[in-house]
Design an enzyme around this catalytic site. Structure first.
Site, short mmCIF file in Angstrom:
data_model
loop_
_atom_site.label_atom_id
_atom_site.label_comp_id
_atom_site.label_asym_id
_atom_site.label_seq_id
_atom_site.Cartn_x
_atom_site.Cartn_y
_atom_site.Cartn_z
N LYS A 64 0.83 -1.22 0.00
CA LYS A 64 0.00 0.00 0.00
C LYS A 64 0.86 1.27 0.00
CE LYS A 64 -1.93 -1.23 3.86
NZ LYS A 64 -1.17 -2.47 4.10
N ARG A 81 9.32 3.34 12.70
CA ARG A 81 10.35 2.51 12.07
C ARG A 81 11.48 3.42 11.62
NH1 ARG A 81 5.79 0.01 8.30
NH2 ARG A 81 4.93 -1.50 9.77
N ARG A 94 11.60 -6.46 4.35
CA ARG A 94 11.45 -5.07 4.79
C ARG A 94 12.17 -4.85 6.12
NH1 ARG A 94 5.47 -2.57 5.40
NH2 ARG A 94 5.63 -3.55 7.46
N ARG A 137 1.01 -10.17 12.04
CA ARG A 137 0.58 -9.56 10.79
C ARG A 137 0.19 -10.61 9.76
NH1 ARG A 137 2.42 -3.88 10.34
NH2 ARG A 137 2.71 -3.33 12.51
N ASN A 189 -0.64 -7.06 -6.20
CA ASN A 189 0.69 -6.45 -6.32
C ASN A 189 1.74 -7.54 -6.52
OD1 ASN A 189 2.92 -4.82 -6.29
ND2 ASN A 189 2.86 -4.44 -4.08
#
Ligand code: ADP
Ligand code: 5GP
Length: 198
Positions: free
Chosen positions: A19, A46, A139, A150, A173
């Site tokens: 996103k 972060r 990530r 998550r 995606n």
């Protein structure tokens, strides 16, 4: 609050589905058209996240106080932290005459659907849960516990996201350029071509 014109744009999808990547690309391409509603969150920033730009980072007690003062359009607990869309964040974008972008979870989507925001709803899905896990690990922003939480939530979010009628468009995606092309076509054909009188 009166229903915003033009209609806001809601992005939803599992954490790590892409996103932020897609939103950042579209706001760079259309800086005068879209503005990001900066949410509040009690999670820690972060590396690289800027207070006031990615989120308003806030401690739990202050967030609860602001919620009790009715400052939020919606809020939800996600992975142990509170996230919320303040009325001020949305109003700021409306005042700039831009289309307001919200990046919120499924709980938030359900609440916004019950509000008078009359939004467009976009669901961003990963090509698979295996690929989602790979991207989240790459990530490198989550602890193992947060990552597993998550992924668990992602399965439920996918069910809601794929249910016909819940979103105006589902963007897979897989290849980023293809996903962005699909998003852009939707923006150009529908969102930017909206008949404001409706
Ligand atoms: P979200 O905002 O949904 O949590 P991000 O935009 O942060 O997701 O994307 C999660 C990770 O996946 C980031 O490291 C991002 O660079 C990467 N990513 C996004 N889209 C793709 C893609 N199409 N292919 C591979 N990696 C991607
Ligand atoms: P992250 O911690 O990865 O930035 O976000 C976790 C989840 O919280 C994502 O699904 C994101 O869309 C959602 N989120 C971010 N801001 C808000 C908000 O203001 N309200 C709600 N309901 N969810 C939010």
């Amino acid at each position: 609050m009166a229903p915003p014109r033009p209609r806001p744009l809601v992005f939803c999808g599992p954490s790590g589905s892409g996103k932020s990547t897609l939103v950042s690309r579209m706001t760079k391409e259309f800086p005068d058209k879209f503005g990001f509603s900066v949410s509040h969150t009690t999670r820690s920033p972060r590396l690289g996240e800027i207070n006031g730009q990615h989120y308003h980072f806030i401690v739990k007690e202050e967030m609860e106080q602001a919620i009790s003062e009715d400052k939020f359009i919606e809020y939800a607990i996600f992975s142990g932290n509170i996230y919320g869309t303040s009325k001020a964040a949305v109003q700021k974008i409306i005042d700039q005459g831009k289309i307001c972008i919200l990046d919120i979870d499924v709980q938030g989507v359900k609440k916004i659907k019950g509000s008078n925001l009359n939004a467009w709803y976009i669901f961003v899905e990963p090509p698979s849960l295996e690929e989602l896990e790979k991207r989240l690990r790459a990530r490198n922003t989550e602890t193992e516990e947060s990552l597993l939480q998550r992924l668990k939530v992602a399965e439920e979010e996918m069910i809601y996201g794929k249910t016909p009628g819940n979103f105006h468009i589902i963007i897979t995606n897989d290849n980023l350029d293809h996903a962005y092309d699909k998003l852009k076509a939707f923006l150009v054909n529908f969102v930017l071509n909206d008949d404001f009188s409706k």
